[in-house]
Enzyme design. Sequence first.
Site: not given
Ligand SMILES: *Cc1c(COP(=O)(O)O)cnc(C)c1O
Length: 409
Positions: A258, A350, A389
């Site tokens: 990301h 991540d 999310k």
């Molecule tokens: C969405 C996402 C992020 C960032 O997340 P937010 O909570 O929206 O800041 C980081 N890494 C990955 C793989 C993502 O899909």
Amino acid sequence: MKFNHHVLFVSSAGLKEDSPAKQALGSLKHAITERGFIAQIADNIDHGIKYIKESPKYSAVGIFWDKNNPKMNIESEAFISLFRKRNPTTPIILLSEENITDNVSINILKEVSEYIYLYSETATFTANRIYTLIHRYAESLLPPYFKTLKDFTEDGDYYWDCPGHMGGMAYLKHPIGIEFINFFGENMMRADIGVATAEMGDYLIHAGPSKTSEEIAAELFGADWTFYGVSGSSGSNRIVAQGAIGADEIVVVDRNCHKSLNHGLTLSQGRPVYLKPTRNGYGLIGPIPTKRLTQASISKLIKESPLAEGAISPEPTYAVVTNCTYDGFCYNVNDVVKNLATSVPRIHFDEAWYAYARFHPLYKNRFAMDVSEDIPNCPTLFAVQSTHKMLPSLSMASMIHVKKANERR
Ligand SMILES: *Cc1c(COP(=O)(O)O)cnc(C)c1O
């Protein structure tokens, strides 16, 4: 504490409308409603089951024990076991016309918090007992952080402190502000309090209710430490990168990471070499093949990298991998960790889309905090998850989970 409590009474199909028991249940419902609760009577156990399947909202349920129903034990056990699945500590009350304990099965007795004989006290007095029962339950129900915030807000304790809107009062000086408060509701403004509010502990040094809350989260998610973030996983990824990477250190980075990790690299001035994932015929970007995670493959990457020259050391200090990907590809975490452990002392997963993994057996050993305990020289593991999310927290909420390195390292 103010609370919108729902109480369900389950009557019996055998009770006639004008029977004393039915009348007594009606009076009790009335008395409970007078105390500010929302009370409801189900006509029989089947209807009761429908209500509790529909929602776990009840703060107490009362079952009328119909001594003329030969299936009372079986039916009540079915009701109670279903209720307990989603409400493990909610009070259950047995209501009866006379002493019934001799007839009630042990499975039911052990779940019952209170017995009420319908004619031995007034409805108002019984309603008071139910109120106390619910109050005690509610006190134990709320998690520490939310409870402290709610109590503080409802007490109306006032601080001459930030935020400058002063519990929303500043907005009342302009029609737009009034519209703003009407839209979000006054509680939102009242509960928006400054970081220096002593009752709430300290978010920055992790003390008080915020610390207790993070400790509970750590246990729940399988981490040694959990830290809350309010800048999404974008903020949390940058925090981990800045904390774990020193300037001019070589780091191993998922090419499909990301963008927040690129920000993290820029801020920390790490020198990346990239792990290339696969891409299948549908265009879906998949995992990084295991052979690219081996020590041999990573040292080759470093040797060939123009950034390696001038680095602090030829040894990488950190690696980051996306687990799961946007398309839902996830790793066997033990394989990833075993391989990367031969190259780096810190691994960052991540897991922005993956906060739910802990809660289904399908994902066993497939999320960072579920790594096996017996991996030799296990590096420090970080997992960053966007709680907002795939779990139901408010937007931007994120968690950083940390598992300590294995002692031998
Ligand atoms: C969405 C996402 C992020 C960032 O997340 P937010 O909570 O929206 O800041 C980081 N890494 C990955 C793989 C993502 O899909």
